[in-house]
Scaffold this motif. Structure first.
Motif, PDB file in Angstrom:
ATOM      1  N   PRO A 326       0.831  -1.195   0.000  1.00 39.48           N
ATOM      2  CA  PRO A 326       0.000   0.000   0.000  1.00 39.48           C
ATOM      3  C   PRO A 326       0.874   1.257   0.000  1.00 39.48           C
ATOM      4  CG  PRO A 326      -0.776  -1.541   1.628  1.00 39.48           C
ATOM      5  CD  PRO A 326       0.503  -2.082   1.103  1.00 39.48           C
ATOM      6  N   TYR A 327       0.269   2.344  -0.452  1.00 39.66           N
ATOM      7  CA  TYR A 327       1.008   3.587  -0.635  1.00 39.66           C
ATOM      8  C   TYR A 327       1.698   4.048   0.640  1.00 39.66           C
ATOM      9  CZ  TYR A 327       1.733   8.350  -2.334  1.00 39.66           C
ATOM     10  OH  TYR A 327       2.274   9.530  -2.722  1.00 39.66           O
ATOM     11  N   TYR A 328       0.968   4.117   1.708  1.00 41.81           N
ATOM     12  CA  TYR A 328       1.571   4.613   2.954  1.00 41.81           C
ATOM     13  C   TYR A 328       2.568   3.615   3.520  1.00 41.81           C
ATOM     14  CZ  TYR A 328      -1.836   8.342   2.928  1.00 41.81           C
ATOM     15  OH  TYR A 328      -2.559   9.423   2.584  1.00 41.81           O
ATOM     16  N   LEU A 403      -2.995  10.259  12.301  1.00 46.84           N
ATOM     17  CA  LEU A 403      -2.352   9.049  12.817  1.00 46.84           C
ATOM     18  C   LEU A 403      -3.458   8.058  13.152  1.00 46.84           C
ATOM     19  CD1 LEU A 403       0.140   7.564  13.750  1.00 46.84           C
ATOM     20  CD2 LEU A 403      -0.151   8.629  15.944  1.00 46.84           C
ATOM     21  N   THR A 404      -3.788   7.219  12.214  1.00 50.23           N
ATOM     22  CA  THR A 404      -4.933   6.343  12.409  1.00 50.23           C
ATOM     23  C   THR A 404      -4.486   4.943  12.779  1.00 50.23           C
ATOM     24  OG1 THR A 404      -4.918   5.744  10.102  1.00 50.23           O
ATOM     25  CG2 THR A 404      -6.277   7.600  10.723  1.00 50.23           C
ATOM     26  N   SER A 405      -5.453   4.195  13.204  1.00 45.85           N
ATOM     27  CA  SER A 405      -5.126   2.823  13.602  1.00 45.85           C
ATOM     28  C   SER A 405      -4.669   2.005  12.408  1.00 45.85           C
ATOM     29  CB  SER A 405      -6.339   2.178  14.252  1.00 45.85           C
ATOM     30  OG  SER A 405      -7.461   2.370  13.449  1.00 45.85           O
ATOM     31  N   ASN A 406      -5.215   2.326  11.228  1.00 49.24           N
ATOM     32  CA  ASN A 406      -4.798   1.597  10.027  1.00 49.24           C
ATOM     33  C   ASN A 406      -3.305   1.773   9.779  1.00 49.24           C
ATOM     34  OD1 ASN A 406      -7.367   0.948   9.684  1.00 49.24           O
ATOM     35  ND2 ASN A 406      -7.707   2.062   7.795  1.00 49.24           N
ATOM     36  N   GLN A 410      -0.182  -0.974   9.846  1.00 45.76           N
ATOM     37  CA  GLN A 410       0.757  -1.215   8.749  1.00 45.76           C
ATOM     38  C   GLN A 410       2.168  -1.504   9.248  1.00 45.76           C
ATOM     39  OE1 GLN A 410       0.479  -1.774   5.410  1.00 45.76           O
ATOM     40  NE2 GLN A 410      -1.572  -1.999   6.228  1.00 45.76           N
TER      41      GLN A 410
ATOM     42  N   VAL B 303      -8.673   4.082   1.449  1.00 44.78           N
ATOM     43  CA  VAL B 303      -8.252   3.270   2.587  1.00 44.78           C
ATOM     44  C   VAL B 303      -7.591   2.004   2.087  1.00 44.78           C
ATOM     45  CG1 VAL B 303      -9.100   1.843   4.478  1.00 44.78           C
ATOM     46  CG2 VAL B 303      -9.925   4.159   4.222  1.00 44.78           C
ATOM     47  N   LEU B 305      -6.137   1.440  -0.950  1.00 40.52           N
ATOM     48  CA  LEU B 305      -4.882   1.611  -1.680  1.00 40.52           C
ATOM     49  C   LEU B 305      -3.774   2.167  -0.801  1.00 40.52           C
ATOM     50  CD1 LEU B 305      -6.161   3.020  -5.057  1.00 40.52           C
ATOM     51  CD2 LEU B 305      -5.199   0.782  -4.614  1.00 40.52           C
ATOM     52  N   PHE B 306      -4.144   3.060   0.095  1.00 41.51           N
ATOM     53  CA  PHE B 306      -3.100   3.716   0.873  1.00 41.51           C
ATOM     54  C   PHE B 306      -2.725   2.930   2.115  1.00 41.51           C
ATOM     55  CE2 PHE B 306      -4.267   8.139  -0.849  1.00 41.51           C
ATOM     56  CZ  PHE B 306      -3.495   7.890  -1.952  1.00 41.51           C
ATOM     57  N   TYR B 307      -3.680   2.227   2.672  1.00 38.51           N
ATOM     58  CA  TYR B 307      -3.373   1.629   3.965  1.00 38.51           C
ATOM     59  C   TYR B 307      -3.163   0.127   3.930  1.00 38.51           C
ATOM     60  CZ  TYR B 307      -4.531   6.001   6.239  1.00 38.51           C
ATOM     61  OH  TYR B 307      -4.543   7.287   6.645  1.00 38.51           O
ATOM     62  N   ASP B 308      -4.146  -0.600   3.471  1.00 38.62           N
ATOM     63  CA  ASP B 308      -4.018  -2.016   3.831  1.00 38.62           C
ATOM     64  C   ASP B 308      -4.157  -3.042   2.723  1.00 38.62           C
ATOM     65  OD1 ASP B 308      -6.631  -1.586   3.481  1.00 38.62           O
ATOM     66  OD2 ASP B 308      -7.251  -2.094   5.486  1.00 38.62           O
ATOM     67  N   ILE B 611     -14.516   4.171  10.198  1.00 35.39           N
ATOM     68  CA  ILE B 611     -13.733   3.163   9.476  1.00 35.39           C
ATOM     69  C   ILE B 611     -12.253   3.399   9.682  1.00 35.39           C
ATOM     70  CG2 ILE B 611     -13.104   2.377   7.188  1.00 35.39           C
ATOM     71  CD1 ILE B 611     -15.995   2.692   6.441  1.00 35.39           C
ATOM     72  N   VAL B 612     -11.875   4.659   9.637  1.00 42.29           N
ATOM     73  CA  VAL B 612     -10.476   4.985   9.854  1.00 42.29           C
ATOM     74  C   VAL B 612     -10.345   5.485  11.281  1.00 42.29           C
ATOM     75  CG1 VAL B 612      -8.511   6.187   8.901  1.00 42.29           C
ATOM     76  CG2 VAL B 612     -10.470   5.732   7.477  1.00 42.29           C
ATOM     77  N   GLY B 613     -10.238   4.573  12.194  1.00 38.91           N
ATOM     78  CA  GLY B 613     -10.176   4.978  13.590  1.00 38.91           C
ATOM     79  C   GLY B 613      -8.856   5.648  13.899  1.00 38.91           C
ATOM     80  N   SER B 614      -8.883   6.662  14.743  1.00 36.22           N
ATOM     81  CA  SER B 614      -7.616   7.274  15.127  1.00 36.22           C
ATOM     82  C   SER B 614      -7.574   7.390  16.639  1.00 36.22           C
ATOM     83  CB  SER B 614      -7.445   8.629  14.465  1.00 36.22           C
ATOM     84  OG  SER B 614      -8.334   9.532  15.004  1.00 36.22           O
ATOM     85  N   PRO B 615      -7.019   6.370  17.262  1.00 42.05           N
ATOM     86  CA  PRO B 615      -7.054   6.312  18.725  1.00 42.05           C
ATOM     87  C   PRO B 615      -6.376   7.508  19.390  1.00 42.05           C
ATOM     88  CG  PRO B 615      -5.607   4.646  17.807  1.00 42.05           C
ATOM     89  CD  PRO B 615      -6.350   5.220  16.678  1.00 42.05           C
ATOM     90  N   ARG B 616      -5.244   7.920  18.830  1.00 42.52           N
ATOM     91  CA  ARG B 616      -4.546   9.028  19.479  1.00 42.52           C
ATOM     92  C   ARG B 616      -5.342  10.308  19.385  1.00 42.52           C
ATOM     93  NH1 ARG B 616       1.978   9.330  19.103  1.00 42.52           N
ATOM     94  NH2 ARG B 616       2.337   7.171  19.647  1.00 42.52           N
ATOM     95  N   LYS B 708       6.095   8.249  31.576  1.00 40.56           N
ATOM     96  CA  LYS B 708       6.582   7.112  32.345  1.00 40.56           C
ATOM     97  C   LYS B 708       7.665   7.612  33.297  1.00 40.56           C
ATOM     98  CE  LYS B 708      10.425   5.004  29.940  1.00 40.56           C
ATOM     99  NZ  LYS B 708      10.943   3.840  29.285  1.00 40.56           N
ATOM    100  N   LEU B 720       6.150  10.738  26.842  1.00 44.67           N
ATOM    101  CA  LEU B 720       6.329   9.741  25.790  1.00 44.67           C
ATOM    102  C   LEU B 720       5.758  10.181  24.450  1.00 44.67           C
ATOM    103  CD1 LEU B 720       5.511   6.585  27.848  1.00 44.67           C
ATOM    104  CD2 LEU B 720       7.711   7.262  26.966  1.00 44.67           C
ATOM    105  N   THR B 721       5.007  11.262  24.470  1.00 48.94           N
ATOM    106  CA  THR B 721       4.461  11.757  23.205  1.00 48.94           C
ATOM    107  C   THR B 721       5.125  13.073  22.874  1.00 48.94           C
ATOM    108  OG1 THR B 721       2.691  12.780  24.439  1.00 48.94           O
ATOM    109  CG2 THR B 721       2.230  10.659  23.418  1.00 48.94           C
ATOM    110  N   TRP B 722       5.007  13.446  21.629  1.00 49.71           N
ATOM    111  CA  TRP B 722       5.619  14.720  21.264  1.00 49.71           C
ATOM    112  C   TRP B 722       4.564  15.656  20.755  1.00 49.71           C
ATOM    113  CZ3 TRP B 722       5.022  10.953  17.708  1.00 49.71           C
ATOM    114  CH2 TRP B 722       4.641  11.327  16.433  1.00 49.71           C
TER     115      TRP B 722
END
Lengths: 461, 722
Positions: A326-328, A403-406, A410, B303, B305-308, B611-616, B708, B720-722
């Motif tokens: 995948p691209y990313y 910054l997603t879980s997907n 990856q 989603v 093509l770019f991610y998974d 669909i594109v979850g972003s926990p942070r 921490k 721990l995060t920036w």
């Protein structure tokens, strides 16, 4: 016995040793033997044929298979005692008891030989096991002998104190003449192989079956192959492949089988190209394993597979381009590479737009000159943290994405595909990674997303 | 949302729907019980089942060839297994599957099913998770080979079952290769003489390793070596699933191991190709009951093509979109097959009708009505409205039918055009067409320009292709209808598109295209003849040396006079303008249609969030702006950065910690914390309640992974995060 010597050429001294040691039926056996030599030197073959000839009771244990002591013991007991099916044996103590019980069934001086093939595996088990087997004779009332077959020399078995030294027999590598003799022994199978795949006329068949033809071929073959490869199995395989090509013009009636120089001119380019193939196959070879007694096995792999392999190995570029990601994920991989091969303190300068001027001090220039000799890209990957990876990823990616879980998934996928190596222990706070693909691969991947890797590598600044 | 009082629960931003999808899988009975009466649920369910079967069919089609190849390959070791060539060598098939692992599961399941049917009942699938050591690996494989088969054989052959009964109770820790060998000998070698009717004396043992990369190399190496030492007595075949490439196999197997394998490589489809297939054949057709708007489709494919690269993920996302589309809205039950529209419309309640009237696309429709009476009737008279609704629904179906065909036609013409202006696949063209009226875009116009330069052969070719598309589409609609209609040259000049869409539109297009193709094929390039003439003239001139001036004049004249168009060129121009008119008609974007909301799902923003979850991101919003989740009146902040004492403690601590650097001094932090809570108390840092609250907040932050404790400085913590 003569036949035995004829069947196993060039191993006379070893066979003699074995015969002398195992001796006559009513004499006590030596306590333990240690056979060492590279793979494909005939260790197991000699041993088993001698024992078969003498008609001794023997059990062969393949140590790879024995991941627990239990399996070793049960295999031995099953082999010795064929009547009983259900044998349970958990430890050496049980084992010695059981073997003493067997003793009652067989006569006192019936010789029993236990062969531990690939004995180097025993080293990773409990220390006491190998010691116990070395002096098994003292633990039971049998005329028993343990034989260890391995490709390692005795010194690399680091025993603790109080080990009874076994008698050592070394199997040296074959030299050119010996290899010739051995391969020549199997000439029938070679001609048979050709006759099976081609249908030939009767007189050509007779020509092909002439031993001189095969001898000539073998001479030519070994003159090319002997230098790079001494492995009998591999040589036999390559000989088989090339003999077919050698005989092709004869089958087609293009070259007379007596015309040696013409045949040589025909085969020498073929041999040279297949020599490359041999190198490729050997590139993954680790001579770390004996496969004794398997000389007669052939390695058959489809040609298709070989050619693709050759293609892939010779050209990392096409390989990387054929790689679908995948691209990313591609960008993540590039980021991982950059993180692995750039020193962290240079990140600011490499990835920020306004990094300020760098003052060049004399010391630095000198240091740089020194570093030039050992470029980062040649030094191997360094470990980086997840944070750094993501920071670089966002720096090299033009568009803004969340910054997603997907995205995080990856990274795990890349680790699973063995493009990035994750640290062994799982530490949630500071996950550490390492990029384990080379520059060629990365530049090919970067090309597919039209990204210039060199621009961001410290070495090329 | 009473349950989200605690901040940590704020992660579940879409609690309702999240639960819903989960419940759907687990407690299907409850879900069915709850909604069976609801019309939207019934429609949803039938539609999803339809899509699922379609996917299954497609699945079957795509995997079939590959699986047959593998099965044939495996089967080929059936008869000649004991030939001399096989000494110590394990035949193995390597299946290159592509990088996405989740998709492989279904592939391997079908493979196992097929092998069990066609070749042998003894199949073991060994996953890397189950085999962390060699012991586990062997035990797993062996017990699957032994036990997996017995369930099958049980009803098949009672007698043999007795023979193998002593192995029935084999515990997992007793499974070794020796046991397997014994079992195999008893079940086959010994049993076969007694049972003559048994067709095959030997059955293969197949071991499938689906995720080759995740295995520990050394374990697998050992396993291969062990199996290779048994090949003389056990006919074992390996199937490796390799995600990356064949060289992975070689990297992890040294020579002495790989020489024990007879490897044959099989390539499976690459996942983008498969995805295109799924999208084109299932979702982007008029037969699909549910339609994604251009933006939604774009999101899903992005989603992908770019991610998974996960087709399963894509299908699940579409399913989610569908659930979101249908959920709790009876109006959406209209989104069904064509022949059910009447029935559904009559079943709609008054409330439902009212909510249809409130759809955005209803207003332009009303405004377009000239007659005042009908306008009032639309609002007042429910029966009349129902009638109109049915009519509009049919119109919408017609529209969709034409739209999808037109998308395909357009693709057929522009696919070979350089520069790739509108995309190269149906989904790309679809997104372009669905977002805006494509005929007005510059890209479309440029494409049409390009067609004007195409050669005769090329054009005739693409027309033929497009005719094929139309023919196949028409045959779906009316399979019996014979292909007739001999177009006459008479109506050539009055080619005009009539108003109605749908099948009739397609028919007219077909007739016109036939006409054009015939003309284009028949048209001769008359200009070429004239050029030849002029060439002859030129030759005359050239023959006269020194007559340069005349030549120059002639050339000048030639540039000035308009080129005479050949017959072909004229037809081509006419054809292109016809195409423009046709696409202009057929490719109106969906959102221009009345009641398009019923069929087209377009709530992109909502779906993206889920669909594109972003926990942070969710954590950050929860902590910096608790109102977003808590919905309480006390925490409303003037700006995101400001802090008030009414916020939850952890939120205050989070905001304060964001102001610090890499290391945070705990005492300073406490001071700041106290000053927020009690701005005018001097003794605040001695207040034990504040200290306790602070400690708890810090602990919670640590739990969430923001800080921490560091060993370097005792009273400091690390960010721990920036």
């Amino acid at each position: 016995m003569e036949e035995l010597y004829r069947k196993i050429p060039c191993r006379e001294s070893q066979l003699n040793d074995l015969f002398n040691l195992f001796g006559d039926y009513d004499e006590p056996l030596p306590c333990s033997l240690f056979l060492s030599g590279n793979m494909g030197t005939g260790k197991t073959l000699c041993l088993t044929s001698v024992l078969r000839y003498l008609g001794y009771k023997h059990v062969i244990i393949d140590c790879i298979e024995c991941y627990t002591i239990k399996i070793i013991c049960e295999t031995i007991l099953c082999g010795l005692n064929t009547t009983e099916i259900d044998i349970k044996c958990e430890s050496i103590l049980d084992f010695t008891n059981a073997i003493n019980r067997i003793n009652l069934n067989i006569t006192q001086y019936q010789p029993v030989v236990l062969i531990f093939d690939r004995a180097e595996r025993l080293r990773s088990m409990d220390q006491s096991i190998i010691s116990a087997f070395l002096r098994l004779r003292e633990l039971c009332n049998l005329n028993i002998c343990t034989v260890f077959v391995t490709h390692l020399v005795y010194d690399s078995f680091y025993f603790k104190m109080g080990v009874r030294e076994p008698i050592k027999i070394y199997f040296s590598n074959y030299n050119k003449e010996e290899l010739f003799k051995i391969i020549f022994l199997n000439k029938e199978s070679f001609t048979h192989h050709i006759l099976k795949s081609h249908d030939v006329d009767y007189d050509v068949k007779i020509e092909l079956e002439k031993p001189e033809l095969f001898a000539n071929f073998l001479n030519a073959f070994l003159s090319v192959f002997y230098r790079p490869c001494r492995d009998l199995i591999e040589l036999q395989y390559m000989a088989r492949v090339n003999f077919v090509k050698y005989c092709e013009p004869i089958i087609k009636n293009e070259i007379q089988s007596q015309d040696l120089s013409k045949l040589w001119r025909h085969i020498s380019p073929i041999l040279k190209t297949s020599l490359e193939l041999l190198y490729l196959r050997l590139s993954s070879t680790q001579l770390s394993n004996p496969s004794p007694g398997k000389e007669n096995s052939d390695n058959i792999e489809s040609y298709n597979f070989e050619s693709t392999l050759k293609e892939e190995l010779t050209c990392t570029k096409t390989f990387a381009q054929s790689f679908e990601l995948p691209y990313y994920a591609k960008f993540l991989l590039i980021a991982a590479y950059l993180a692995s091969y750039n020193p962290p303190k240079e990140d600011k300068r490499l990835f920020m737009k306004n990094h300020g001027k760098q003052r060049k001090r004399l010391q630095q220039v000198k240091a740089k000159a020194k570093i030039n000799e050992k470029l980062n890209t040649q030094l191997g990957p360094k470990v980086f943290t997840l944070d750094r990876l993501l920071a670089i990823f966002y720096a090299i990616l033009e568009e803004k994405i969340g910054l997603t879980s997907n995205l995080l998934a990856q990274i795990a996928t890349l680790v699973e595909l063995k493009l990035i190596a994750g640290s062994k222990e799982i530490d949630l706070d500071t996950a550490k990674y390492k990029c384990i693909v080379g520059y060629d691969f990365i530049s090919a991947v970067a090309q597919t997303v039209s990204f210039n890797v060199r621009k961001y590598l410290y070495d090329f600044m | 949302m009473e349950s989200t009082i605690s901040v940590s629960k704020g992660v579940f931003i879409f609690k309702n729907k999240f639960n819903k999808s989960k419940q759907f899988k687990k407690k299907i009975n409850l879900f069915d019980r709850l909604f069976t009466k609801e019309p939207w649920y019934i429609t949803y369910k039938s539609n999803w089942e339809y899509i699922e079967t379609e996917i299954q069919k497609l699945h079957h089609r795509t995997y079939n060839v590959l699986l047959n190849d593998i099965v044939n390959y495996v089967q080929s070791f059936f008869g000649n297994y004991n030939s001399e060539m096989m000494e110590g060598i394990i035949p193995s098939a390597t299946l290159l599957t592509g990088v996405n692992q989740p998709d492989h599961v279904s592939q391997f399941i079908t493979l196992v099913k097929k092998i069990k049917e066609d070749v042998t009942p003894h199949v073991a699938i060994v996953n890397s998770q189950d085999s962390s050591t060699l012991k586990h690996l062997v035990e797993n494989a062996v017990s699957q080979l032994i036990h997996g088969s017995e369930t099958l054989e049980y009803d098949e052959d009672e007698a043999r079952e007795v023979g193998s009964s002593q192995f029935k109770k084999i515990k997992k820790n007793q499974c070794t290769m020796k046991v397997l060998q014994k079992w195999y000998n008893i079940t086959y070698t010994n049993a076969s003489p007694k049972k003559k009717k048994q067709k095959y004396t030997n059955k293969l043992l197949v071991i499938i390793i689906p995720d080759f990369e995740s295995f520990n190399c050394s374990i697998l190496q050992d396993f291969v070596m062990i199996v290779s030492s048994y090949t003389s007595s056990l006919p074992i075949v390996f199937i490796f699933g390799v995600a990356t490439s064949i060289s992975a196999l070689h990297k992890s197997f040294p020579y002495h191991v790989s020489s024990k394998l007879l490897i044959k490589v099989f390539h499976s489809h690459s996942s983008p190709v498969y995805m295109n297939q799924v999208v084109e054949d299932i979702f982007l057709t008029h037969t699909s009951p549910f339609h994604l708007s251009g933006k939604a489709l774009e999101l899903l494919t992005d989603v992908f093509l770019f991610y998974d690269f996960s087709v399963t993920g894509l299908i699940q996302s579409v399913k989610y979109c569908m659930m979101d589309h249908y959920y709790g809205d009876n109006v959406k039950s209209l989104c069904c097959e064509r022949n059910r529209i009447e029935e559904v419309v009559t079943n709609l309640s008054l409330d439902d009708l009212e909510s249809i009237r409130q759809l955005m696309s209803f207003r332009p429709f009303v405004e377009a009505q000239l007659d005042c009476q009908t306008k009032i009737g639309l609002f007042e008279d429910d029966d009349f409205f129902r009638e109109v609704l049915i009519k509009e629904m049919h119109k919408l179906h017609d529209y969709m039918y034409t739209f999808y065909i037109c998308v395909r036609l357009l693709l057929c013409y522009i696919k070979d055009i350089p520069k790739n202006l509108l995309g190269k696949s149906v989904r790309e063209v679809y997104t372009k067409c669905a977002v805006e009226s494509v005929t007005n875009t510059a890209a479309f116009k440029e494409c049409m320009m390009m067609i004007k330069f195409q050669s005769q052969l090329k054009l005739a070719d693409s027309i033929k292709n497009s005719l094929k598309i139309i023919n196949s589409a028409l045959q779906i609609v009316s399979p019996i209808k014979p292909l007739r209609s001999t177009p006459t040259k008479n109506n050539l000049n009055n080619i005009a598109l009539n108003d109605n869409l749908g099948e009739s539109f397609l028919r007219t297009v077909r007739v016109h295209l036939l006409l054009f193709s015939r003309q284009i094929e028949g048209a001769n390039n008359e200009v070429t003849a004239s050029i030849q003439e002029s060439e002859e003239l030129d030759n005359d001139i050239e023959n006269v040396p020194g007559n340069r001036y005349k030549l120059k004049e002639k050339l000048l004249k030639a540039t000035r006079t308009d080129r005479v168009q050949s017959e072909f060129e004229m037809i081509r121009d006419r054809f292109v303008s016809y195409l423009e008119a046709m696409f202009n008609k057929g490719l109106q974007p969906p959102h221009s249609q009345t009641f398009h909301e019923i069929f087209f799902f377009s709530d992109v923003g909502n779906v993206r969030k889920q669909i594109v979850g972003s926990p942070r991101g969710a954590q950050h919003t929860a902590l910096s702006n608790p109102v977003h989740y808590l919905q309480c009146s006390c925490c409303i902040l003037p700006s995101l950065e400001s802090i008030s004492d009414t916020l939850p403690d952890v939120s205050v601590a989070y905001k304060l910690h964001r102001e610090c650097g890499k290391h945070i001094n705990l005492y300073d932090w406490l001071q700041a914390f106290a000053s927020v809570l009690k701005p005018d108390d001097d003794q605040r840092d001695h207040d034990s309640t504040i200290q306790v609250r602070f400690t708890r907040a810090v602990a919670e932050l640590q739990f969430l992974g923001f800080i921490k404790s560091s060993k370097r400085k005792t009273d400091h913590v690390m960010r721990l995060t920036w």
